[in-house]
Motif scaffolding. Structure first.
Motif, mmCIF file in Angstrom:
data_model
loop_
_atom_site.group_PDB
_atom_site.id
_atom_site.type_symbol
_atom_site.label_atom_id
_atom_site.label_comp_id
_atom_site.label_asym_id
_atom_site.label_seq_id
_atom_site.Cartn_x
_atom_site.Cartn_y
_atom_site.Cartn_z
ATOM 1 N N UNK A 203 19.242 -6.493 16.799
ATOM 2 C CA UNK A 203 20.261 -5.684 16.094
ATOM 3 C C UNK A 203 20.243 -5.998 14.607
ATOM 4 N N UNK A 204 20.115 -7.290 14.300
ATOM 5 C CA UNK A 204 20.102 -7.678 12.890
ATOM 6 C C UNK A 204 18.870 -7.136 12.189
ATOM 7 N N UNK A 205 17.727 -7.140 12.910
ATOM 8 C CA UNK A 205 16.508 -6.590 12.301
ATOM 9 C C UNK A 205 16.682 -5.103 11.990
ATOM 10 N N UNK A 206 17.344 -4.409 12.919
ATOM 11 C CA UNK A 206 17.572 -2.986 12.685
ATOM 12 C C UNK A 206 18.472 -2.789 11.466
ATOM 13 N N UNK A 207 19.506 -3.653 11.406
ATOM 14 C CA UNK A 207 20.401 -3.537 10.263
ATOM 15 C C UNK A 207 19.668 -3.825 8.972
ATOM 16 N N UNK A 209 16.478 -3.320 8.420
ATOM 17 C CA UNK A 209 15.608 -2.177 8.085
ATOM 18 C C UNK A 209 16.401 -1.052 7.428
ATOM 19 N N UNK A 210 17.615 -0.847 7.944
ATOM 20 C CA UNK A 210 18.428 0.219 7.387
ATOM 21 C C UNK A 210 18.888 -0.096 5.968
ATOM 22 N N UNK A 211 19.082 -1.421 5.721
ATOM 23 C CA UNK A 211 19.656 -1.777 4.423
ATOM 24 C C UNK A 211 18.612 -2.261 3.430
ATOM 25 N N UNK A 212 17.284 -1.988 3.700
ATOM 26 C CA UNK A 212 16.250 -2.435 2.761
ATOM 27 C C UNK A 212 16.386 -1.757 1.401
ATOM 28 N N UNK A 213 16.803 -0.531 1.473
ATOM 29 C CA UNK A 213 16.906 0.182 0.204
ATOM 30 C C UNK A 213 17.984 -0.418 -0.668
ATOM 31 N N UNK A 214 19.011 -0.960 -0.056
ATOM 32 C CA UNK A 214 20.105 -1.516 -0.826
ATOM 33 C C UNK A 214 19.986 -2.998 -1.053
ATOM 34 N N UNK A 215 18.943 -3.689 -0.465
ATOM 35 C CA UNK A 215 18.775 -5.134 -0.632
ATOM 36 C C UNK A 215 19.494 -5.923 0.461
ATOM 37 N N UNK A 216 19.129 -7.162 0.576
ATOM 38 C CA UNK A 216 19.675 -8.046 1.621
ATOM 39 C C UNK A 216 20.417 -9.189 0.958
ATOM 40 N N UNK A 217 21.639 -9.490 1.512
ATOM 41 C CA UNK A 217 22.430 -10.572 0.925
ATOM 42 C C UNK A 217 21.871 -11.927 1.343
#
Length: 238
Positions: A203-207, A209-217
């Motif tokens: 689930x975290x990996x999916x999240x 992937x979805x948030x790559x455009x916005x960066x990862x905290x």
């Protein structure tokens, strides 16, 4: 064994011993020894001639030789009181000529007359109790215990050892089953935990992937790393 020695014959024994048994003929023997250089004639008398048979009751003993006399008591229907016997025997002996035949011996030859030496030896009769048969004893049995008792003790001992062995084996089997059950439960729990962590990681990996455009905290990255370390430890332990 007592004996009597006269100038003519040595008599052995002086007591006629019979192992008394009812309704049974019993025999004993006498040995007459002639230690002289003369031929000796003898005659055996008894106070109860119907009760005893003497063979031979007369005879000739050659010089430096012996003669055996067998005395047989006839079968008795009743035992005497206190096993005491009053019967007696008398052995008479005289010097005989070398040509005297045992068949020529008569009672008159033993009559005491002037110029004739007649030696006499008195014999007593003794009754002995009959020999007792030995009691049967099995080989290998211990003193003071019967074979049946020994077998019973051995069976009880073997039964106790078998019971103890069975209980020990049963206890060990129960303990082993308990350990196997505990390990199975721990393994099942570890697999369940591993599957849950895999699902959360997915689930975290999916999240991510979805948030790559916005960066990862940075905090999110740390959490993912910790989950990976825990998952690796659980998989290694199982």
């Amino acid at each position: 064994m007592s004996s009597a020695e006269t100038e003519l014959l040595t008599v052995d024994p002086l007591e006629l011993k019979f192992a008394f048994e009812l309704k049974k003929q019993i025999s004993c023997s006498l040995q007459l020894s002639n230690k002289t250089e003369n031929h000796v004639a003898f005659k055996v008398k008894t106070t109860n001639p119907k009760k005893y048979c003497v063979r031979p009751n007369t005879g000739i003993v050659s010089p430096r030789s012996t003669c055996d006399v067998i005395v047989t008591m006839q079968a008795q229907k009743e035992a005497p009181a206190d096993m005491q016997c009053k019967d007696k025997f008398l052995l008479q002996s005289i010097v005989a000529s070398a040509v005297t035949n045992p068949k020529d011996i008569t009672q008159e030859m033993f009559n005491k007359e002037p110029g004739r030496v007649v030696e006499e030896c008195k014999l007593k009769v003794i009754y002995l109790p009959p020999p007792q048969p030995p009691s049967p004893v099995a080989e290998g049995s211990e003193e003071g215990s019967s074979p049946r008792q020994s077998l019973t003790e051995n069976d009880n001992q073997n039964g106790s050892e078998l019971t103890r062995t069975f209980l020990e084996t049963h206890d060990k089997s129960t303990e082993a089953k308990s350990v196997i059950y505990r390990l199975t439960e721990e393994k099942a729990g570890a697999l369940h935990q591993s599957n849950r962590l895999r699902q959360e990681l997915e689930i975290m990996r999916r999240d991510i992937s979805k948030s790559r455009s916005g960066g990862v905290s940075f905090k999110f990255v740390i959490v993912v790393g910790l989950i990976g370390v825990v998952l690796g430890y659980i998989l290694k332990s199982s």
